[in-house]
Write a protein that holds these residues in place. Sequence first.
Motif, PDB file in Angstrom:
ATOM      1  N   MET A  85       0.957  -1.385  -0.016  1.00 39.80           N
ATOM      2  CA  MET A  85       0.002   0.052  -0.094  1.00 39.80           C
ATOM      3  C   MET A  85       0.878   1.229   0.016  1.00 39.80           C
ATOM      4  N   THR A  86       0.612   2.095  -0.795  1.00 43.46           N
ATOM      5  CA  THR A  86       1.466   3.319  -0.878  1.00 43.46           C
ATOM      6  C   THR A  86       1.081   4.348   0.306  1.00 43.46           C
ATOM      7  N   LYS A  87       1.972   5.277   0.657  1.00 41.44           N
ATOM      8  CA  LYS A  87       1.690   6.203   1.698  1.00 41.44           C
ATOM      9  C   LYS A  87       0.341   6.998   1.486  1.00 41.44           C
ATOM     10  N   LEU A  88       0.284   7.288   0.233  1.00 37.70           N
ATOM     11  CA  LEU A  88      -1.037   8.033   0.099  1.00 37.70           C
ATOM     12  C   LEU A  88      -2.307   7.299   0.391  1.00 37.70           C
ATOM     13  N   GLU A  89      -2.268   6.002  -0.289  1.00 30.30           N
ATOM     14  CA  GLU A  89      -3.405   4.880   0.296  1.00 30.30           C
ATOM     15  C   GLU A  89      -3.613   5.025   1.736  1.00 30.30           C
ATOM     16  N   CYS A  90      -2.554   4.503   2.399  1.00 26.53           N
ATOM     17  CA  CYS A  90      -2.704   4.469   3.498  1.00 26.53           C
ATOM     18  C   CYS A  90      -3.136   5.753   4.496  1.00 26.53           C
ATOM     19  N   ILE A  91      -2.885   6.912   4.182  1.00 25.50           N
ATOM     20  CA  ILE A  91      -3.544   8.242   4.787  1.00 25.50           C
ATOM     21  C   ILE A  91      -4.934   8.173   4.349  1.00 25.50           C
ATOM     22  N   VAL A  92      -5.229   8.168   3.320  1.00 24.13           N
ATOM     23  CA  VAL A  92      -6.680   8.195   2.672  1.00 24.13           C
ATOM     24  C   VAL A  92      -7.452   7.167   3.170  1.00 24.13           C
ATOM     25  N   LYS A  93      -7.324   5.837   3.335  1.00 24.39           N
ATOM     26  CA  LYS A  93      -7.834   4.869   4.087  1.00 24.39           C
ATOM     27  C   LYS A  93      -8.310   5.145   5.494  1.00 24.39           C
ATOM     28  N   ALA A  94      -7.009   5.656   6.152  1.00 23.42           N
ATOM     29  CA  ALA A  94      -7.054   5.880   7.471  1.00 23.42           C
ATOM     30  C   ALA A  94      -8.106   6.990   7.874  1.00 23.42           C
TER      31      ALA A  94
END
Length: 114
Positions: A1-10
């Motif tokens: 998971m990319t950092k951006l995906e991680c942030i958006v999902k969180a």
Amino acid sequence: MTKLECIVKAMDDKLATNIVAIDMREASPIFDTFVLATASNARLLHAIKDSVEDALAENGYEVKGIEGLRDSKWILIDCGDIVCHIFENDERDAYNLEKLWSDMPRLDVASMID
């Protein structure tokens, strides 16, 4: 998971609304992306911040710093190449970063949310 995906999902997991990612590579030599999100109240603001911190740590990403913790209506999370801005409704409207950076491209976050 990319950092951006991680942030958006969180953010989405904790019911953040109006999540927007702005590609800032042409405007900033320091970071690549702004992520903006809205929280409906102070408790949710801090829950979203905690969720982002936890998700980044679980996925091996570092948080460089956090601004605006006490009685703030705007929290900034410095993730190095990504800077997250979590606002309460009125604060987001007042600062209107989307308008300030309206000439920068938006990134598709809808595909990152389940």
